[in-house]
Scaffold this motif. Sequence first.
Motif, PDB file in Angstrom:
ATOM      1  N   LEU A 101      36.508  36.629  30.413  1.00  0.00           N
ATOM      2  CA  LEU A 101      36.222  37.138  31.750  1.00  0.00           C
ATOM      3  C   LEU A 101      35.020  36.473  32.412  1.00  0.00           C
ATOM      4  CD1 LEU A 101      36.665  40.938  30.938  1.00  0.00           C
ATOM      5  CD2 LEU A 101      38.387  39.366  31.816  1.00  0.00           C
ATOM      6  N   LYS A 102      34.276  35.684  31.651  1.00  0.00           N
ATOM      7  CA  LYS A 102      33.027  35.130  32.171  1.00  0.00           C
ATOM      8  C   LYS A 102      33.238  34.092  33.264  1.00  0.00           C
ATOM      9  CE  LYS A 102      29.842  35.926  28.338  1.00  0.00           C
ATOM     10  NZ  LYS A 102      29.065  35.312  27.241  1.00  0.00           N
ATOM     11  N   LYS A 103      34.242  33.225  33.089  1.00  0.00           N
ATOM     12  CA  LYS A 103      34.355  32.064  33.963  1.00  0.00           C
ATOM     13  C   LYS A 103      34.787  32.421  35.383  1.00  0.00           C
ATOM     14  CE  LYS A 103      36.606  27.535  34.218  1.00  0.00           C
ATOM     15  NZ  LYS A 103      37.537  27.708  35.328  1.00  0.00           N
ATOM     16  N   ASP A 104      35.842  33.174  35.531  1.00  0.00           N
ATOM     17  CA  ASP A 104      36.434  33.391  36.853  1.00  0.00           C
ATOM     18  C   ASP A 104      36.519  34.845  37.286  1.00  0.00           C
ATOM     19  OD1 ASP A 104      37.395  30.685  37.871  1.00  0.00           O
ATOM     20  OD2 ASP A 104      38.219  30.697  35.848  1.00  0.00           O
ATOM     21  N   VAL A 105      36.374  35.791  36.352  1.00  0.00           N
ATOM     22  CA  VAL A 105      36.615  37.188  36.690  1.00  0.00           C
ATOM     23  C   VAL A 105      35.284  37.897  36.961  1.00  0.00           C
ATOM     24  CG1 VAL A 105      37.826  39.297  36.052  1.00  0.00           C
ATOM     25  CG2 VAL A 105      38.622  37.108  35.180  1.00  0.00           C
ATOM     26  N   SER A 106      34.781  37.752  38.181  1.00  0.00           N
ATOM     27  CA  SER A 106      33.588  38.475  38.603  1.00  0.00           C
ATOM     28  C   SER A 106      33.986  39.899  38.975  1.00  0.00           C
ATOM     29  CB  SER A 106      32.954  37.787  39.810  1.00  0.00           C
ATOM     30  OG  SER A 106      33.847  37.827  40.910  1.00  0.00           O
ATOM     31  N   ALA A 107      32.987  40.758  39.230  1.00  0.00           N
ATOM     32  CA  ALA A 107      33.281  42.137  39.630  1.00  0.00           C
ATOM     33  C   ALA A 107      34.102  42.159  40.916  1.00  0.00           C
ATOM     34  CB  ALA A 107      31.975  42.904  39.809  1.00  0.00           C
ATOM     35  N   LYS A 108      33.788  41.237  41.826  1.00  0.00           N
ATOM     36  CA  LYS A 108      34.516  41.179  43.093  1.00  0.00           C
ATOM     37  C   LYS A 108      35.975  40.803  42.870  1.00  0.00           C
ATOM     38  CE  LYS A 108      34.360  39.010  47.669  1.00  0.00           C
ATOM     39  NZ  LYS A 108      33.642  38.059  48.543  1.00  0.00           N
ATOM     40  N   VAL A 109      36.189  39.797  42.015  1.00  0.00           N
ATOM     41  CA  VAL A 109      37.561  39.358  41.715  1.00  0.00           C
ATOM     42  C   VAL A 109      38.322  40.477  41.000  1.00  0.00           C
ATOM     43  CG1 VAL A 109      38.949  37.746  40.359  1.00  0.00           C
ATOM     44  CG2 VAL A 109      36.987  36.911  41.650  1.00  0.00           C
ATOM     45  N   LEU A 110      37.653  41.120  40.051  1.00  0.00           N
ATOM     46  CA  LEU A 110      38.290  42.208  39.318  1.00  0.00           C
ATOM     47  C   LEU A 110      38.722  43.322  40.267  1.00  0.00           C
ATOM     48  CD1 LEU A 110      39.001  43.023  36.420  1.00  0.00           C
ATOM     49  CD2 LEU A 110      36.801  44.172  36.277  1.00  0.00           C
ATOM     50  N   GLY A 111      37.853  43.607  41.244  1.00  0.00           N
ATOM     51  CA  GLY A 111      38.206  44.618  42.243  1.00  0.00           C
ATOM     52  C   GLY A 111      39.437  44.242  43.045  1.00  0.00           C
ATOM     53  N   ARG A 112      39.535  42.952  43.407  1.00  0.00           N
ATOM     54  CA  ARG A 112      40.716  42.482  44.151  1.00  0.00           C
ATOM     55  C   ARG A 112      41.977  42.613  43.300  1.00  0.00           C
ATOM     56  NH1 ARG A 112      40.339  38.467  48.059  1.00  0.00           N
ATOM     57  NH2 ARG A 112      42.627  38.485  48.029  1.00  0.00           N
ATOM     58  N   LEU A 113      41.881  42.246  42.041  1.00  0.00           N
ATOM     59  CA  LEU A 113      43.042  42.305  41.155  1.00  0.00           C
ATOM     60  C   LEU A 113      43.542  43.741  41.016  1.00  0.00           C
ATOM     61  CD1 LEU A 113      41.864  39.869  38.323  1.00  0.00           C
ATOM     62  CD2 LEU A 113      43.639  39.423  40.018  1.00  0.00           C
ATOM     63  N   ILE A 114      42.607  44.666  40.860  1.00  0.00           N
ATOM     64  CA  ILE A 114      42.986  46.077  40.701  1.00  0.00           C
ATOM     65  C   ILE A 114      43.545  46.627  42.011  1.00  0.00           C
ATOM     66  CG2 ILE A 114      42.097  48.395  40.258  1.00  0.00           C
ATOM     67  CD1 ILE A 114      40.038  47.064  38.361  1.00  0.00           C
ATOM     68  N   ALA A 115      42.881  46.308  43.129  1.00  0.00           N
ATOM     69  CA  ALA A 115      43.317  46.828  44.430  1.00  0.00           C
ATOM     70  C   ALA A 115      44.717  46.359  44.787  1.00  0.00           C
ATOM     71  CB  ALA A 115      42.325  46.403  45.512  1.00  0.00           C
ATOM     72  N   GLU A 116      45.033  45.099  44.455  1.00  0.00           N
ATOM     73  CA  GLU A 116      46.344  44.548  44.802  1.00  0.00           C
ATOM     74  C   GLU A 116      47.354  44.679  43.677  1.00  0.00           C
ATOM     75  OE1 GLU A 116      46.342  40.748  46.758  1.00  0.00           O
ATOM     76  OE2 GLU A 116      44.271  40.997  47.434  1.00  0.00           O
ATOM     77  N   LYS A 117      46.958  45.417  42.620  1.00  0.00           N
ATOM     78  CA  LYS A 117      47.852  45.667  41.475  1.00  0.00           C
ATOM     79  C   LYS A 117      48.374  44.363  40.871  1.00  0.00           C
ATOM     80  CE  LYS A 117      49.400  50.288  42.893  1.00  0.00           C
ATOM     81  NZ  LYS A 117      48.440  50.473  43.973  1.00  0.00           N
ATOM     82  N   MET A 118      47.470  43.384  40.785  1.00  0.00           N
ATOM     83  CA  MET A 118      47.820  42.115  40.152  1.00  0.00           C
ATOM     84  C   MET A 118      47.466  42.163  38.679  1.00  0.00           C
ATOM     85  SD  MET A 118      47.053  38.992  42.793  1.00  0.00           S
ATOM     86  CE  MET A 118      45.553  39.589  43.534  1.00  0.00           C
ATOM     87  N   SER A 119      48.137  41.333  37.900  1.00  0.00           N
ATOM     88  CA  SER A 119      47.972  41.336  36.456  1.00  0.00           C
ATOM     89  C   SER A 119      46.679  40.617  36.049  1.00  0.00           C
ATOM     90  CB  SER A 119      49.171  40.645  35.797  1.00  0.00           C
ATOM     91  OG  SER A 119      48.895  40.325  34.464  1.00  0.00           O
ATOM     92  N   ILE A 120      45.769  41.357  35.420  1.00  0.00           N
ATOM     93  CA  ILE A 120      44.548  40.738  34.907  1.00  0.00           C
ATOM     94  C   ILE A 120      44.870  39.758  33.779  1.00  0.00           C
ATOM     95  CG2 ILE A 120      42.345  41.205  33.734  1.00  0.00           C
ATOM     96  CD1 ILE A 120      42.224  43.833  35.334  1.00  0.00           C
ATOM     97  N   PRO A 121      45.778  40.094  32.840  1.00  0.00           N
ATOM     98  CA  PRO A 121      46.149  39.108  31.821  1.00  0.00           C
ATOM     99  C   PRO A 121      46.665  37.799  32.415  1.00  0.00           C
ATOM    100  CG  PRO A 121      46.904  41.265  31.146  1.00  0.00           C
ATOM    101  CD  PRO A 121      46.381  41.414  32.550  1.00  0.00           C
ATOM    102  N   HIS A 122      47.447  37.877  33.491  1.00  0.00           N
ATOM    103  CA  HIS A 122      47.966  36.657  34.098  1.00  0.00           C
ATOM    104  C   HIS A 122      46.848  35.857  34.771  1.00  0.00           C
ATOM    105  CE1 HIS A 122      51.915  38.399  33.379  1.00  0.00           C
ATOM    106  NE2 HIS A 122      52.432  37.229  33.667  1.00  0.00           N
ATOM    107  N   PHE A 123      45.881  36.541  35.384  1.00  0.00           N
ATOM    108  CA  PHE A 123      44.762  35.832  35.999  1.00  0.00           C
ATOM    109  C   PHE A 123      43.953  35.107  34.933  1.00  0.00           C
ATOM    110  CE2 PHE A 123      40.517  35.229  37.648  1.00  0.00           C
ATOM    111  CZ  PHE A 123      40.751  34.786  38.944  1.00  0.00           C
ATOM    112  N   VAL A 124      43.667  35.796  33.833  1.00  0.00           N
ATOM    113  CA  VAL A 124      42.904  35.173  32.740  1.00  0.00           C
ATOM    114  C   VAL A 124      43.662  33.972  32.183  1.00  0.00           C
ATOM    115  CG1 VAL A 124      42.023  35.527  30.393  1.00  0.00           C
ATOM    116  CG2 VAL A 124      41.688  37.294  32.134  1.00  0.00           C
ATOM    117  N   ALA A 125      44.982  34.118  32.048  1.00  0.00           N
ATOM    118  CA  ALA A 125      45.787  33.051  31.442  1.00  0.00           C
ATOM    119  C   ALA A 125      45.896  31.825  32.343  1.00  0.00           C
ATOM    120  CB  ALA A 125      47.176  33.577  31.095  1.00  0.00           C
ATOM    121  N   VAL A 126      46.156  32.031  33.637  1.00  0.00           N
ATOM    122  CA  VAL A 126      46.371  30.872  34.510  1.00  0.00           C
ATOM    123  C   VAL A 126      45.076  30.117  34.793  1.00  0.00           C
ATOM    124  CG1 VAL A 126      48.403  31.888  35.603  1.00  0.00           C
ATOM    125  CG2 VAL A 126      46.167  32.163  36.691  1.00  0.00           C
TER     126      VAL A 126
END
Length: 323
Positions: A100-125
């Motif tokens: 989660l360190k490289k790309d998943v900031s608190a702001k990004v995490l909030g966007r992922l949750i708000a838009e119901k996007m997959s956190i595993p897919h974000f980490v993977a891609v």
Amino acid sequence: MEKLEAKLAFVRQMSDEFRTTLDASSAMYRLRMLIDDIQAIGKSFEVAPPENPYRNWRTFGVDIVSYYAVGFITCLEWHARARFADFLTFRPGGIKEDDLKKDVSAKVLGRLIAEKMSIPHFVAVTKNISTADSYLSTFVRIFEALDLKPNPNELVHVIPATAKSGAGSGIECLRYVFEYRNALVHEISSMQIGHPLFQDYLDCDDALALGRFVEAVIASIETTISASGPEDFPGKLKPDGTVTDVDSEIEKEISLLESELTQRIGGFSDALLHSRSAMEHEQEMIFRATELHKRWIDLKAPPRRALKRGRLSYLKSLLAALD
């Protein structure tokens, strides 16, 4: 900001089960397309050899064939990212802080949750797979977490290396493919523009051998996942490299639950006749709905699967109530 939006748009697509190509079967399918392509080109060159601008200095004068190595590495990168997404989806507890360190900031995490996007897919891609070691370490992590054996390093080590690579093991050959691609894409050296005698290029036989090697690497890992992985691990492949049909699996599970509930609930069999009739009518309506048809796009698949999953969810709730 533009870079983040591009990543989020990509994750949005890859998280959609009806639009995604982030799966192991796509990596294998694309690789086999490239292998077929090389074979077709090789046959064409046998009939009409391309003009060689290097005369007798090089035995093969077409540089573009070397770039098949770029496509092969793309397939390996895609394979690792796809399986990493599957792993984190299957076992969310497998996510580590470093993921989660490289790309998943608190702001990004909030966007992922708000838009119901997959956190595993974000980490993977967003995972970097640029070397043989990063490719193998991804699968070592997955295999260890799922208690799969043998170790991916052992699987790849015994795969015969290609003659062109000069490698003594499969792992050395895998490193060769990654390093060859990286040099081709990121450098201009004597490998490309030096004396023709010393240029490092691939002819069709070399490229085909590398493609077959990469195919063996992916197949060795996938065979182990299919044979020894958890039964409900996402996207397990069949022997031909295609993925198990999701709808068929849902239908099998529905049938098993209906059989069990028929034995355990009085009157369930009578209700089952009506529910099956209703399901058939719903399926027929979806099939005939011209409003759900667009060129090249199947808009009927999502509601079809949602209907089955709704039924499955209901049956599981009934069974849970009994237990």
